[in-house]
Write an enzyme that holds these catalytic residues in place. Sequence first.
Site, PDB file in Angstrom:
ATOM      1  N   CYS A 192       0.836  -1.149   0.184  1.00 44.26           N
ATOM      2  CA  CYS A 192       0.433   0.186   0.589  1.00 44.26           C
ATOM      3  C   CYS A 192       1.267   1.160  -0.525  1.00 44.26           C
ATOM      4  CB  CYS A 192      -0.624   0.320   1.734  1.00 44.26           C
ATOM      5  SG  CYS A 192      -2.380  -1.480   1.611  1.00 44.26           S
TER       6      CYS A 192
ATOM      7  N   GLU B 108       4.245  -5.925   3.787  1.00 43.83           N
ATOM      8  CA  GLU B 108       3.270  -7.685   3.859  1.00 43.83           C
ATOM      9  C   GLU B 108       4.043  -7.959   5.324  1.00 43.83           C
ATOM     10  OE1 GLU B 108       0.801  -9.060   2.488  1.00 43.83           O
ATOM     11  OE2 GLU B 108       0.593  -7.378   0.645  1.00 43.83           O
TER      12      GLU B 108
END
Length: 611
Positions: free
Chosen positions: A2, A77
């Site tokens: 993101c 992640e």
Amino acid sequence: MCGIFGGYSFRAQDFDSAVLEEMAGSIWHRGPDARGVWNNERAAVGNCRLSIIDLSERSDQPLFSEDGQIVLVQNGEIYNFLELRESLLREGARFSTSGDTEVLLRAYETWGPGFVTRLNGMFAIAVYDGRDEGGTLRLYRDRLGVKPLYLSGDPESGRLWFGSEIKALLATGIERSPDLNAIAQYLALNYIPPDQTAFEGIRHLPPAHWAEITPAGIRLTRYWDLSAVAVERDMSEAEAKSGLLALLDDATRIRMRADAPFGAFLSGGLDSSSVVGFMSMYQTDPVRTFSIGFDDPRFDESDHARAAARRFGTLHERRVTEYEAAELWPKFIWHVDQPHGDVSFIPMYQVSALAARDVKMVLTGDGGDELFAGYEKYARFFASGTEDLPEGWQDDFARQSGLLLDDEPEQLLSGELAAAFRETDPYRALLKEMQRAPGGDPINQVLHAETAILLPGNNLVKPDRMAMANSLEVRSPFLDYRMAEFAFSVPGAMKLQGQETKAIYKLAVRDLLGDALTWRKKQMFTVPIGEWFRQSLAGYCRELLLDGRLESRGLVESRKLSEMLEAHIHGTHNYTRQIRALISLEIWFRLFIDQDPVWLEKAAAPYRPFG
């Protein structure tokens, strides 16, 4: 994967929602699947989401504690989130999603601010904790600096801003001013080392640090230090090989955790082929692999990529691409926010665009060369061995691997930039990290410095920004912190044996890859830009560098620059690296300092090389 953004108000003044929307819009390419923003009078946190794990709306960010006092966003992640989730469940945590971001929230609630030491991942995380007196914002960056996080502001200015890209900070309206000390380092190293940036007043949060922002100010904490790893001088070849393979196996396995389609970049080189080989062991369907080829056989690895694809039964897609340097240069500078002299950003952008048509995440081989001595420059520098190195050899390495050589800084640079280069030691970041590394193993001292400085300063910027420009996530098993710790326990003499780079690594993966892929000569992922400067791009170079704008900035001596450019074009000297670095610098000025509408339009122009 993101993008995150936000701010902290030291004076508890409300945030302008329009400014927060501008910040989000500036990095929308990093996360086009969802957008979320939260703020109160003390802090603001926002996220642009690219959904990879738990694709449902329940994992949209920000996430909140049950009492609403803790707010969290992340970029990246967490590869060991399943194991962390099990540990947290045993301690009484409850979950409403299956994603890794909620694991971070529960970990912070359960284990406190030091939860970051339990994470195995690539991440930039922002946590606002309203339970603390006055409210605390904590910002975290992963150990090796895979994910970026930039900061600007202090208590005196009244506000701190943060974002995954510099352009998110610029969207707040802060002053755009070049940092000449950082630009001097750029012209020394070919990239700007962290924590510096090309912008005065904007800093890069160092890898393996967290920042704690309270009404009293900003405090940085280092939570992991690779220099603390000790070389195991009695390590056997068998131990080195088995340890390397076991870690690469597990690091690859946990990076395949995803709920979205994924594949791998496959150049046919040692690192990407090894990763694909391990990937093929963990899925029954063929691994999706992607590569781009070039017409020039000196730079084309297509045959090696196809050989690796056949060996591991992948579903391989290769496209021959045009270089299109003049068209893509402003685009890649726009996405990285800073000048970078490495033109392999361009083919990286193209292979990312190719993969993004079919998958949302790829595994790569990034990091293997820095950990295991994969570059020819290491063999050249240590050609006479590591015994009886002269005093000051670290300084020699930094300067020999640099950009401006011999008397070029004195001849080319002018004004305040010349003074900054002369007076501030622009090689200091590399030197400091070589000196911080454990003594007695010169090869590992050099590799430690390159892992700490070159990787987050340049080599990891390339896959992050070029992939994110195409809304694609990249993961590299070599950047698992366990692999880094193991690599620096391996004696340097095992990695570099005479002129054989990556020696122990090659011995470890020979059975997996076969002799042809293991012992092939290394090719750099780049383009013949120096030849283009003499041919198709000669006019482009003259127009960009000699139109008077670069000289008017008071940074370079135009006569010397003209001499260098003409000498290169006429083939009497090779100034490829210097020319490409100055082109990137001038384009950066036009995009970010001048905000030239013509160049901004070039950067924003649609580019779809493969449809």
